[in-house]
Scaffold this active site. Structure first.
Site, short mmCIF file in Angstrom:
data_model
loop_
_atom_site.label_atom_id
_atom_site.label_comp_id
_atom_site.label_asym_id
_atom_site.label_seq_id
_atom_site.Cartn_x
_atom_site.Cartn_y
_atom_site.Cartn_z
CG ASP A 285 -11.76 4.51 4.35
OD1 ASP A 285 -11.27 5.61 5.04
OD2 ASP A 285 -10.88 4.79 3.20
CD GLU A 489 -6.06 8.46 1.83
OE1 GLU A 489 -7.22 8.75 0.59
OE2 GLU A 489 -5.99 7.62 2.58
#
Ligand SMILES: OC[C@@H]1[C@@H](O)[C@H](O)[C@@H](O)c2nc(CNc3ccccc3)cn21
Length: 601
Positions: A285, A489
């Protein structure tokens, strides 16, 4: 043609081996490097043989760039990559997680939580195929989707990106992969990456593994589970992804029993690659390697060596890529990272590029341009909206249902923060990383939809925050649309899951005076105060429906049946969380799977 790797008729594994044998260490490391478009230069793409570029959420050529502008940008980068010594094409990646959501005018489908309410694998596959077309139309090859996290706690800011808290629902919806990539033939080798052709994309199942099971739903937190529970709850969907030929898998920022996934050789290599037989590539990521040390990014060589040796094949650096390449070169030359590990990573990356046909077709297909936001795809999105709606209440007396509403009623009041806000109804990962407010793209708000559907003689009054004066008027009924603002997020982590913007008060003030349908636009269940639920005549959970608001009125005015069922437990209060079926204390307001319909049977 002297190079096997350039021969489209040669077996892929021969092409991989041939090309690898020709590569220098610098070129191999270049292929393992993914950089953000804002730092990419044609010169570096060419000289370093960079393997991939991405658009971070919101990283666009320019505001309201057209598909052709996107394709021009990607093709320009590709041209530079092809001028490298061996001419290895790059792959351009983007988070097209509910349509090609960074692109202005693209069809925006319901977010995954709404698709989970449909439990419709065929719908997911068709959405995958449509999304692939709208991504390839912009020249982009690689889609960081689907998120196959199993969200066990709705306090997690990424709950809306998940299909469900129920592993089996998530497993079912992995069918989107055969839409995105195409469906492999029955005898296709297990674990091998598959991309059918130029109308398909390289997909990315994410985030491996256990991202939806962290303590208190803390984003990038710690998932404390036995291996058996990790496997049965969170890993199971990956077996379906792999069996459908998923080409890439993204590692999770989160940890398992205190071990960061990006550093976990057991899970990334021994389990995912060796035991499950995954033959595509594992990508990190964003700046996930930097998160392996405190302060972030300190001792970067340690971060790189730990992650690459654990099994990370491509690194989403994505900004300080020269540092990354220099450090990894040092680590290989010093023997801390073996050349065999580098070769395994590069083989996987090249395999995906050959499978995707990028050596044959590296540039965009301009014949696809008009498909972005096309009517057919918007109709598909509208179907998905219809099927995602969950009816939680219909009438103060079940014998006297309130819905369907009469579209020819004399006078309708529409109210609430989310009635006429396209950005709000699309949610995060739309236009920008964390979404926006208002007319952020082309689409139909719920108010637009009501106005389009209502009878010619019907008066539709809109008042976002209706005054006492407005409420004193005469109305056949009211539709109040409230909910969450967009987020992404960690920005979405929330311990107090109540309806924001005084949504409950608005519902109450309207319902005190007028027969009311309340519609909730949210990425997850929120606390519904009993007195509020009592006051309304009907209540619908609409999740984050995207651009096609007509899907809501299709059902509300009775043209279509309610089909949606809760993909997440609807808790009574925050202090019950986490609460999943099977627990002794399972005492929800509405259980997983709940959903009313118009027809009694
Ligand atoms: O956008 C790339 C990845 C995405 O695929 C992952 O699911 C997600 O965990 C993820 N987070 C970031 C970091 N977010 C970010 C967004 C905009 C600008 C800079 C960083 C990037 N990404």
């Amino acid at each position: 043609m002297d190079c096997t790797y350039k021969n489209p008729n040669a077996p892929i594994e021969d092409r991989v081996k041939d090309l690898l044998s020709r590569m220098t260490l610098q070129e191999k490391i270049g292929q393992m490097t993914q950089i953000e478009r804002s730092v990419a230069t044609p010169a570096d793409l060419k000289s370093f043989s960079i393997g991939s570029i991405l658009s971070a959420g919101g990283s666009v050529p320019f505001q309201k760039a057209l598909p052709a502008d996107w394709a021009d940008m990607v093709d320009k980068f590709q041209q530079a990559a092809l001028e490298s010594r061996l001419g290895i094409p790059l792959i351009y990646g983007i988070d097209a997680v509910h349509g090609n959501n960074s692109v202005y005018g693209a069809t925006i489908f319901p977010h995954n939580v709404g698709l989970g309410a449909t439990r419709d694998a065929d719908l997911a596959q068709r959405i995958g195929a449509a999304t692939a077309l709208e991504v390839r139309a912009t020249g982009i090859h690689y889609d960081f989707a689907p998120c196959v996290a199993v969200c066990r706690d709705p306090r997690w800011g990424r709950c809306f990106e998940c299909y469900s808290e129920d592993t089996n629902i998530v497993r079912k919806m992995t069918s989107i992969i055969t839409g995105l990539q195409g469906k492999p033939p029955a005898d296709y080798p297990k674990g091998y990456p598959f991309v059918a052709g130029r109308n398909n994309v390289i997909a990315c199942a994410k985030h491996f593994v256990g991202d939806g099971g962290t303590e208190k739903g803390i984003n990038e937190g710690n998932t404390i589970l036995s291996y058996d529970d990790l496997e049965s709850i969170h890993m199971a969907p990956y077996l379906d992804c792999i069996s459908q030929g998923v080409s890439t898998i993204m590692a999770s920022y989160s940890s398992w029993n205190g071990r960061q996934l990006h550093a976990d050789h057991f899970l990334l290599t021994e389990i995912l690659k060796d035991k499950l037989g995954f033959k595509g590539f594992v990508i990190s990521d964003w700046e996930a390697l930097d998160r392996l040390t405190e302060p972030r990014g300190s001792n970067y060589r340690y971060c790189i060596s730990t992650a690459v040796n654990a099994g990370i094949d491509m690194v989403m650096v994505p900004l300080r890529y020269k540092q990354f390449m220099d450090d990894l070169t040092f680590l290989v030359e010093s023997g801390e990272v073996l050349m065999s590990r580098i070769d395994d990573a590069v083989e996987r990356i090249l395999r995906v590029k050959f499978v995707a046909g990028l050596f044959e077709y590296p540039f965009s297909d301009r014949s696809l341009l008009d498909i972005v936001g096309c009517k057919l795809h918007r109709e598909l999105a509208r179907e998905a909206v219809r099927k995602s709606l969950v009816l939680l209440k219909n009438g103060k007396n079940p014998e006297n249902p309130f819905l369907p509403l009469d579209r020819t009623a004399k006078r309708i009041l529409v109210a609430g923060s989310h009635a006429d806000n396209l950005g709000y109804q699309c949610g995060g990962w739309t236009s920008t990383w964390f979404g926006g407010s208002g007319r952020i793209t082309i689409g139909t708000t719920i108010l637009d939809a009501i106005r389009e559907s209502a009878g010619d003689k019907t008066e539709v009054i809109y008042d976002e925050y209706p005054s006492t004066n407005t409420l004193a008027g005469q109305y056949s009924f009211a539709i109040v649309v409230v909910g969450e603002p967009p987020y992404a997020e960690t920005l979405g982590d929330n311990k107090e899951l109540v309806i924001p913007f005084n949504g409950s008060d608005i519902i109450s003030s309207v319902a005190d005076k007028i027969p009311t349908l309340a519609i909730l636009i949210s990425g997850r269940p929120l606390v519904l105060e009993p007195q509020v639920l009592e006051k309304v005549d009907a209540f619908i959970a609409a999740w984050l429906p995207g651009t096609e608001g007509r899907g809501v009125t299709d059902v509300v005015f009775g043209d279509f049946e309610f089909e949606g069922r809760l993909p997440m437990t609807w808790f009574r209060s925050n202090d019950q969380l986490p609460m999943n079926p099977g627990q002794n204390s399972y005492d929800p307001l509405f259980p997983l799977g709940f959903g009313l319909t118009y027809n009694k049977e």
